[in-house]
Design an enzyme around this catalytic site. Sequence first.
Site, PDB file in Angstrom:
ATOM      1  N   GLY A   1     -15.102   0.591  51.771  1.00 33.55           N
ATOM      2  CA  GLY A   1     -15.171   0.521  53.224  1.00 33.55           C
ATOM      3  C   GLY A   1     -16.508  -0.048  53.635  1.00 33.55           C
ATOM      4  N   GLY A   2     -16.776   0.017  54.931  1.00 35.78           N
ATOM      5  CA  GLY A   2     -18.005  -0.544  55.445  1.00 35.78           C
ATOM      6  C   GLY A   2     -19.250   0.173  54.963  1.00 35.78           C
ATOM      7  CG  MET A   3     -20.525   3.574  56.443  1.00 31.97           C
ATOM      8  SD  MET A   3     -20.484   5.222  57.168  1.00 31.97           S
ATOM      9  CE  MET A   3     -21.835   6.016  56.310  1.00 31.97           C
ATOM     10  N   GLY A   4     -19.304   2.458  52.065  1.00 28.71           N
ATOM     11  CA  GLY A   4     -19.404   2.765  50.649  1.00 28.71           C
ATOM     12  C   GLY A   4     -18.096   2.567  49.916  1.00 28.71           C
ATOM     13  CB  ALA A   5     -17.154   2.123  46.682  1.00 26.80           C
TER      14      ALA A   5
ATOM     15  CG  ASP B   1     -13.140   6.404  63.390  1.00 26.39           C
ATOM     16  OD1 ASP B   1     -12.534   5.714  64.241  1.00 26.39           O
ATOM     17  OD2 ASP B   1     -13.489   5.961  62.284  1.00 26.39           O
TER      18      ASP B   1
END
Length: 215
Positions: A4-8, A118
């Site tokens: 994702g945008g922040m991590g895996a 979210d």
Amino acid sequence: LGTGGMGAVYLAEHTGIGRRVAVKVLRAELRDQKDLVRRFRREITAVSRLADAHTVTVFDSGMWRGLVYLVMEYLRGVDLATTLDAEGRLSLERALRITCQIGSSLTEAHQQGIVHRDLKPENIFLTRSAGGEELVKVLDFGLAKIMTEEPPGEASFQTQKGILLGTPWYMAPEQIEGGEVGPATDLYALGALLFRMLAGRPAFSGNSPMQVLES
């Protein structure tokens, strides 16, 4: 397992208990971005307080070689977004069962002073209980607001390098306008999710996220 945008998220084994787990790790190139690290730690703080059967379970968290990580239960199944893409719309009975299970997770979160902020199909995971019944898990508290720790008036509608923090199709008006958010913000998103499950389309549409926000 996914990125994702922040991590895996990686599949791992907890050697102490011999159990498969999912490990979410903040991307290395983001570890110096204080806002993103704070969001990641917020998720750890939020989820570690929750024990509802419909909230993803967290076992551990920490720091490894400068990377923040979160150890969660490993779930087998698909997210609600994948299900809706394949089926279009759900039956009333199934949609209500899913909604009630999400509501159970939110009830505990709100009692603990946590607002998810979210809710969207990608953050709703459908798995199976030991008895074979469909079991809903609410994921990703990375944008959660912990009401006892954040100052009043903190804007929830913000951008990070042009990325909208929140999902336009499910954002409540007060969230869009940067106003005060609370439990009602999540209930609005839950209503929008129910509409999507029953109608086979989002409640609002547009050619861009901004058009959706303005509709």
